[in-house]
Design a protein around this motif. Structure first.
Motif, mmCIF file in Angstrom:
data_model
loop_
_atom_site.group_PDB
_atom_site.id
_atom_site.type_symbol
_atom_site.label_atom_id
_atom_site.label_comp_id
_atom_site.label_asym_id
_atom_site.label_seq_id
_atom_site.Cartn_x
_atom_site.Cartn_y
_atom_site.Cartn_z
ATOM 1 N N GLN A 1 55.803 96.170 120.760
ATOM 2 C CA GLN A 1 54.611 95.606 120.164
ATOM 3 C C GLN A 1 53.684 96.715 119.677
ATOM 4 O O GLN A 1 53.783 97.848 120.137
ATOM 5 N N VAL A 2 52.783 96.374 118.745
ATOM 6 C CA VAL A 2 51.895 97.372 118.178
ATOM 7 C C VAL A 2 50.771 97.699 119.143
ATOM 8 O O VAL A 2 50.498 96.976 120.101
ATOM 9 N N GLN A 3 50.108 98.823 118.870
ATOM 10 C CA GLN A 3 48.883 99.180 119.569
ATOM 11 C C GLN A 3 47.735 99.078 118.571
ATOM 12 O O GLN A 3 47.892 99.442 117.393
ATOM 13 N N LEU A 4 46.588 98.594 119.035
ATOM 14 C CA LEU A 4 45.429 98.364 118.178
ATOM 15 C C LEU A 4 44.266 99.220 118.655
ATOM 16 O O LEU A 4 44.008 99.314 119.863
ATOM 17 N N VAL A 5 43.555 99.820 117.709
ATOM 18 C CA VAL A 5 42.405 100.668 118.036
ATOM 19 C C VAL A 5 41.243 100.297 117.123
ATOM 20 O O VAL A 5 41.344 100.441 115.898
ATOM 21 N N GLU A 6 40.139 99.859 117.730
ATOM 22 C CA GLU A 6 38.950 99.493 116.972
ATOM 23 C C GLU A 6 38.038 100.694 116.770
ATOM 24 O O GLU A 6 38.016 101.628 117.580
ATOM 25 N N SER A 7 37.254 100.643 115.696
ATOM 26 C CA SER A 7 36.228 101.652 115.446
ATOM 27 C C SER A 7 35.145 101.028 114.580
ATOM 28 O O SER A 7 35.333 99.936 114.029
ATOM 29 N N GLY A 8 34.016 101.727 114.462
ATOM 30 C CA GLY A 8 32.968 101.280 113.562
ATOM 31 C C GLY A 8 31.777 100.625 114.227
ATOM 32 O O GLY A 8 30.810 100.264 113.560
ATOM 33 N N GLY A 9 31.834 100.451 115.538
ATOM 34 C CA GLY A 9 30.695 99.849 116.222
ATOM 35 C C GLY A 9 29.496 100.784 116.223
ATOM 36 O O GLY A 9 29.586 101.955 115.857
ATOM 37 N N GLY A 10 28.354 100.255 116.637
ATOM 38 C CA GLY A 10 27.154 101.059 116.692
ATOM 39 C C GLY A 10 25.927 100.204 116.940
ATOM 40 O O GLY A 10 26.045 99.028 117.302
ATOM 41 N N SER A 11 24.759 100.811 116.741
ATOM 42 C CA SER A 11 23.492 100.124 116.942
ATOM 43 C C SER A 11 22.786 99.967 115.613
ATOM 44 O O SER A 11 22.658 100.938 114.863
ATOM 45 N N VAL A 12 22.346 98.751 115.329
ATOM 46 C CA VAL A 12 21.626 98.473 114.094
ATOM 47 C C VAL A 12 20.465 97.540 114.387
ATOM 48 O O VAL A 12 20.435 96.884 115.433
ATOM 49 N N GLN A 13 19.541 97.472 113.459
ATOM 50 C CA GLN A 13 18.445 96.519 113.573
ATOM 51 C C GLN A 13 18.879 95.181 112.990
ATOM 52 O O GLN A 13 19.803 95.102 112.171
ATOM 53 N N ALA A 14 18.206 94.141 113.428
ATOM 54 C CA ALA A 14 18.492 92.803 112.907
ATOM 55 C C ALA A 14 18.388 92.810 111.385
ATOM 56 O O ALA A 14 17.486 93.437 110.814
ATOM 57 N N GLY A 15 19.338 92.139 110.764
ATOM 58 C CA GLY A 15 19.406 92.114 109.313
ATOM 59 C C GLY A 15 20.314 93.175 108.731
ATOM 60 O O GLY A 15 20.631 93.137 107.530
ATOM 61 N N GLY A 16 20.721 94.124 109.551
ATOM 62 C CA GLY A 16 21.580 95.197 109.092
ATOM 63 C C GLY A 16 23.038 94.800 109.020
ATOM 64 O O GLY A 16 23.412 93.652 109.280
#
Length: 125
Positions: A1-16
């Motif tokens: 089976q494949v392995q999955l790696v997430e990225s791109g998270g972070g902190s933003v203000q509402a509406g961002g």
């Protein structure tokens, strides 16, 4: 089976906006659905969006429809979640997952058998 790696998270203000990516170690076309899930502190894991890989057609929960867009690249290696107009209630750990067992449309976490490690999204008011 494949392995999955997430990225791109972070902190933003509402509406961002944020764009999450999920890289796969192999071709996802053998999986019937690939999806995005989230889990806020003290809450259960919730399905956000899923894509039927054969058609690249996406399905969403009501609370994110019109704000989030899930997509799968043409090589079916990378899954994306574009999140716009973010709200504090979107704060959670976000996971991508793949399902090679259930044929019908499902956002139930128990129907997905391959998971990434998650990426944190924090939206402040």
């Amino acid at each position: 089976q494949v392995q999955l790696v997430e990225s791109g998270g972070g902190s933003v203000q509402a509406g961002g906006s944020l764009r999450l990516s999920c890289g796969s170690s192999g071709d996802l076309s053998s999986y019937k659905f690939v999806g995005w899930f989230r889990q806020a502190p003290g809450k259960g894991r919730e399905g956000v969006a899923t894509i039927r890989t054969a058609e690249s057609r996406s399905y969403y929960i009501a609370s994110v429809k019109g704000r989030f867009t899930a997509s799968l690249d043409m090589d079916k290696i990378t899954l994306y979640l574009q999140m716009n107009s973010l709200k504090p209630e979107d704060t959670a750990m976000y996971y991508c997952a793949a399902n090679d067992r259930v044929k019908g449309i499902s956002l139930a976490p128990e129907d997905y058998n391959v998971w990434g490690q998650g990426t944190q999204v924090t939206v402040s008011s």
